[in-house]
Structure formats: C-alpha cells, structure tokens
Design a protein around this motif. Sequence first.
Motif, PDB file in Angstrom:
ATOM      1  N   PHE A  80     -83.104 -28.450 -26.675  1.00  0.00           N
ATOM      2  CA  PHE A  80     -83.024 -27.076 -27.164  1.00  0.00           C
ATOM      3  C   PHE A  80     -82.090 -26.204 -26.316  1.00  0.00           C
ATOM      4  CE2 PHE A  80     -87.048 -27.115 -24.594  1.00  0.00           C
ATOM      5  CZ  PHE A  80     -86.658 -26.230 -23.588  1.00  0.00           C
ATOM      6  N   LEU A  81     -81.690 -25.088 -26.879  1.00  0.00           N
ATOM      7  CA  LEU A  81     -80.782 -24.158 -26.211  1.00  0.00           C
ATOM      8  C   LEU A  81     -81.467 -23.539 -24.997  1.00  0.00           C
ATOM      9  CD1 LEU A  81     -78.019 -22.689 -26.345  1.00  0.00           C
ATOM     10  CD2 LEU A  81     -79.151 -20.925 -27.710  1.00  0.00           C
ATOM     11  N   HIS A  82     -80.804 -23.634 -23.838  1.00  0.00           N
ATOM     12  CA  HIS A  82     -81.406 -23.139 -22.598  1.00  0.00           C
ATOM     13  C   HIS A  82     -80.311 -22.854 -21.578  1.00  0.00           C
ATOM     14  CE1 HIS A  82     -80.684 -27.377 -21.831  1.00  0.00           C
ATOM     15  NE2 HIS A  82     -80.777 -27.141 -20.530  1.00  0.00           N
TER      16      HIS A  82
ATOM     17  N   GLU B   5     -86.804 -22.243 -24.518  1.00  0.00           N
ATOM     18  CA  GLU B   5     -85.796 -22.261 -25.578  1.00  0.00           C
ATOM     19  C   GLU B   5     -85.322 -20.849 -25.893  1.00  0.00           C
ATOM     20  OE1 GLU B   5     -85.069 -24.013 -30.109  1.00  0.00           O
ATOM     21  OE2 GLU B   5     -87.038 -24.234 -29.130  1.00  0.00           O
TER      22      GLU B   5
ATOM     23  N   GLU C 197     -76.914 -26.687 -25.194  1.00  0.00           N
ATOM     24  CA  GLU C 197     -77.867 -27.469 -25.962  1.00  0.00           C
ATOM     25  C   GLU C 197     -77.185 -28.763 -26.382  1.00  0.00           C
ATOM     26  OE1 GLU C 197     -78.695 -25.568 -29.793  1.00  0.00           O
ATOM     27  OE2 GLU C 197     -76.779 -24.502 -29.623  1.00  0.00           O
TER      28      GLU C 197
END
Length: 274
Positions: free
Chosen positions: A120-122, A168, A200
Amino acid sequence: MKPASVVALEALLPRLSSETFDADVFRQTGVFVVRNAIAPAVAQAWVSEWKAFHAAIMEKGRDVNRANPVSLNEQLPERLAHMYREPVFANTLKAFMGEHIALYNHRFVIKDALSSNKVFLHQDSCYHAGHSNKCSVFVPVSLVNKDNGGLTFHVGSHRLGVLGDAGEIDPASFDVQWPTVTPELAPGDFVIMDSRLWHESGPNVSGVDRIMADMIIQPADDPTGQELLCGEWQTDVFYSPKTITRHFVSSRILKIVKYEKELAQLKAELSASR
C-alpha cells in the motif's frame, strides 16, 4: 487548476532518469533513477548469488514475514549482505549528503511466489528512528517493471514532510495530487528515494520474481548509524533502532503488541470453550 509546483514537477519527469545523478532534480522530486551505474561484473555477480541463495531457501521453505511479506527474513550470504559497501553508492550520495555518510539499514524486498501482493501507499520516515534526512537506495537484482510489482513513486510528495502517523496513505484526501512514475529497472541501475516520499507497488502478475536490495543511507551525524560508508563519524553517541522499544515505558508499538497478545489469548479462550 494544478498548483504551479506540480506543473513544475511534471516538467521534471523526463529528467528523473540518467546515467548522471542530478542532485538538484532529486531535491525537488524526491526520487532519481541512476542508470548503468554499477559495473556489469558486479551486478551480474549479485544476480548469480541471489539465484543460488533463493533456490536454496525455497527448497527448505522460506520464512515469510507475516507483518511485511516482501521483506526477506532469511540471513543474506556475505556478498549480498554487504552490497552497500560498493563505492558507487556513497560516492553518488555525496552530492547532497556531504562527505560523511553512514548506513542505517540494509535488507532485501522481494516479490516471489510467496509474496506477490501489492504494497500500500506509504512513506518510510514514520518507521525510522534518528534524523529524518535519510534516503533509500533500491538496487534491482532482477528485471523490475510494473507487471512484476515495480515501485510507483508519488513525485514531490516528500515536500509535505512526515505526516504524523504510520500506515496506508489516502492520496485523495489531499488538495494536491502528485504525479507518479513506475520506472523499469535492470541490474546495474539503482533508485535513490527520499524516505519521506510516498511510494507503493502493485501485485506481481507476471510471475517473474522482483528482487531488490533496499539500503537506507544517511549522513554520519545520525546516532542511529550502523556502519560508516565514507568520511568520518560526526557523532560520538549512538543507539540501535533495532531495539527501540526498550527505551520506552509505554509507547504506540508496545500498546499494539500488548493488544495483539490479548486478542490472541481471547481468541484461544473462545476456541477452547466451543
């Protein structure tokens, strides 16, 4: 209408990849792909070492990290465990870190048959200790592209700094939408990424293993430095980020561990009562 800063970032996208590192572009974008920077013999030796190592651990059964499946748990062989000592990395980073550079952490992040899902986007900074001016150097030990789970970078997002929590990120919750890039990589290339940059990766849908080293590197004045890469130490006090919870009486991490243990015990008791 897009902010002028985003329009300027979009204009920089063609300059994100070159055989010559551009520190000014990196400061503005938070990411840069250095092409053909590692000697072919060195890159090929890493690839060969990885293939032999991976075949051996898969025969025994790889220990998948449940908390972060793409992060390799097994102890790397000597050649791969010290990739960060190759001079090209520190020599490149001198352009924006100065003459004194140290290692924070080195690991492998892989997408093979046992860890093929998306990440996930982080941003990474919220998981780090010490100072915030760290960067990751991602070094491919295989072909890397969108189909096998290559990294997607949200260009310029590091300008927002550390967001204040870990997890996230919802990009739609922000007024600004950052341009994205998913560079194709081959052994011999490497990517430099500001640790505050959002990133991500999609799932590996091709079945071709995506293998990368992830070296986190920082100036040598950071007390969390693990090994000096060039220059001299600029601090005489140190502590290890690998045992960070021992410095706290109470913390978010300790509470999460406590609640997870309590939940597991409750589940066990419910299961036993049935």
